[in-house]
Write an enzyme that holds these catalytic residues in place. Sequence first.
Site, short mmCIF file in Angstrom:
data_model
loop_
_atom_site.label_atom_id
_atom_site.label_comp_id
_atom_site.label_asym_id
_atom_site.label_seq_id
_atom_site.Cartn_x
_atom_site.Cartn_y
_atom_site.Cartn_z
N GLY A 65 -21.39 -12.85 42.14
CA GLY A 65 -21.33 -11.67 42.76
C GLY A 65 -20.27 -10.55 41.92
O GLY A 65 -20.53 -9.70 41.28
N LEU A 67 -18.26 -8.99 39.65
CA LEU A 67 -18.25 -9.55 37.86
C LEU A 67 -16.86 -10.05 37.83
O LEU A 67 -15.81 -9.46 38.34
CB LEU A 67 -18.09 -8.26 37.45
CG LEU A 67 -20.22 -7.85 37.75
CD1 LEU A 67 -19.88 -6.47 36.50
CD2 LEU A 67 -20.54 -8.62 36.92
N GLU A 363 -2.76 -11.91 40.14
CA GLU A 363 -2.36 -12.30 41.51
C GLU A 363 -4.33 -11.99 41.42
O GLU A 363 -4.69 -12.64 42.84
CB GLU A 363 -1.68 -11.39 42.43
CG GLU A 363 -1.12 -11.22 42.71
CD GLU A 363 -0.55 -10.12 41.53
OE1 GLU A 363 1.13 -10.00 41.70
OE2 GLU A 363 -0.62 -9.88 40.58
N ASP A 420 13.10 -2.63 49.65
CA ASP A 420 12.09 -2.39 48.05
C ASP A 420 10.80 -0.99 48.77
O ASP A 420 10.60 -0.78 47.62
CB ASP A 420 11.40 -3.70 48.29
CG ASP A 420 12.03 -4.38 47.44
OD1 ASP A 420 13.47 -3.73 46.60
OD2 ASP A 420 11.74 -5.54 47.39
N HIS A 424 6.53 -2.11 48.54
CA HIS A 424 6.38 -3.32 49.07
C HIS A 424 6.05 -3.65 50.32
O HIS A 424 6.46 -4.89 51.14
CB HIS A 424 7.16 -3.98 48.54
CG HIS A 424 7.35 -4.15 47.50
ND1 HIS A 424 7.20 -2.91 46.35
CD2 HIS A 424 7.63 -5.65 46.29
CE1 HIS A 424 7.61 -3.95 44.70
NE2 HIS A 424 7.60 -4.93 45.02
N ARG A 471 10.48 -12.44 54.72
CA ARG A 471 11.77 -12.78 53.79
C ARG A 471 12.99 -12.70 55.01
O ARG A 471 14.25 -13.54 54.59
CB ARG A 471 12.05 -11.53 52.67
CG ARG A 471 12.88 -11.73 52.23
CD ARG A 471 13.29 -10.81 51.37
NE ARG A 471 13.55 -9.26 52.34
CZ ARG A 471 14.84 -8.59 51.35
NH1 ARG A 471 14.03 -7.96 49.92
NH2 ARG A 471 15.24 -7.05 51.70
#
Length: 621
Positions: A65, A67, A363, A420, A424, A471
């Site tokens: 669906g 593209l 990703e 960060d 992030h 983290r």
Amino acid sequence: MSNQSFSDYHSVLHLAGVKRAGKNHEILDAPAVPLDEIKRFRQLGSLCPGHPESHLTTGVETTTGPLGQGFANSVGMALAGRWLASRYNQPGFEDLYNFNVYALGGDGCMMEGISSEAASLAAHLKLSNLCWIYDSNRITIEGGTPLAFSEDVGARFAAYGWNVTHVTDANDLDMIRGGFRTFLQTGDRPTLIVVNSHIGWGSPHKQDSHTAHGEPLGEEEVRLTKRNYGWPEDAKFLVPDGVYEHFQSGIGKRGKELRGAWSARFDSYKTKCPALADEISRMENRQLPDGWDKDLPSFPADAKGLATRDSSGKVENAIAKNVPWFFGGSADLAPSTKTLLSGVADFEAGNYAGRNMHFGIREHAMAAIVNGMSLTKVRPFGATFFVFTDYMRGGVRLSAISELPVIYILTHDSIGVGEDGPTHQPIEHLAMVRATPGLMVLRPADANEVVEAWKVAMQLQHEPALLILTRQALPTIDRTKFAPAAGLARGAYVLADATGGKPDVLLLATGSEVYLCVDAFERLSKEGIKARVVSMPSWELFENQDQAYRDSVLPPGVKARVSVEMATTFGWSRYVGVSGHSIGMRSFGASAPLKDLQKHFGFTVENIVAAAKEQIQLAKP
């Protein structure tokens, strides 16, 4: 495997006589696509939806669906095929797994960035079992491709490292056969076949027009097109005499013979290689090996604790030792997501037996590629920082629609990223994934909840799981003092409770905020205030419980409620009610050390205690 020719896709399944499969892969005595379903194309409940959907229509390999997704899926299928061959092909059975993967796409697929990401990785891995057919009709919805697209696609793919061949006329079957021969003779790279075609072929007024792409031809134009073809102009859904027989003697006969031959070889394989055959059977049915969880770690109470990404890495490695077809990797962040499998080789060109995937900084493609891997029935995982689900959204959503048990390992889950900064720090992302139907979202509070989260994720057969991990180090909760982490399996559970089990206030949290609520609970208890801490690692699991259990965890009569989560408060009102209080993020984060951020945004024990007391006062009659 793309968005091309949706109705043609279903027509071929009908004419080929493909049988329908049940939920557990059993073959039913019914066609996958009856003619009546084609007549109901794109109608409610039809087996012929607007885009091919693998979970709905037998014979559809993948749900497309958006593209480019199908192209990226095909890379996952091809690399999984190479891995399957490396593990299961044995002397005398060198071709047990020897399939090629073909994907058809158009100009839109070539414009989407995901296709470029996937093509780059496919070339790097030298996946010579992969063939893309580029239907170049030079038309998109807005008009001709020169409006926005003028690159030389073949040159781009050659630069990636693909073998590129060109068919100048889609109606020249000899040229098309030559393109496929070139693919089959190429053993060191994937192949792109560029095919020049005409959209709306044979339509006297709409051939080569964007209107043939975005809307029906119309009744009169269909009549004229049939006239061009020499087809009966008034016939609808006509299957002339002999067509079914032709398909059965061609595709049907070849498919049946090939399947029968493979099944006979597999029966022999089961005798010669029983252990490997058992793996294949379990994998194909999405079952786990006996004792798959026998080596899972247990973590002792520890005030310092460890980050849930670290405990997850330990659990993941224990699972990998017992589930050979469990493998995956990260989008260039394995050292940070803790997803490298120890003692295991990398999957790379020349070593397709490896189980550590390196997706590179791709990703979007990674999410679609692991979907393709899952469609071959291996058990894949993909990992990155939680904030980068922004890039992965299309693939993750299709994991859910397709009912694929992919596992996404998503770390750096909150403002805990600290210095960060806002770019992030995933503020709105928990709300986004929770709002997506079919996703199993798991945000464990400590190392032992991580173990239980992995147990849930590995046993899923039709849902993708998202493990949302920290983290920063989190205390490992003393389970001799508080409730067992096994409560995670029900989505939410009473971790700490008031004496007698009758609290005046509920403290609700997930992940790294649970220990703050435990500290607040202990402070309130010293002041004689009856509180209950509820760990809620998975809203989806909790909503699947019966009402009696949910009421036992969140008693309807207790109106004083405080939720704590380092993310947007969106969605928490269903649990705290209109009068409850949510301590959460109402803005993007900031760049600073974690402790400074917690204090600045109100994620402190003092703030939780104050909110609990205020809630108790507000709840008084």
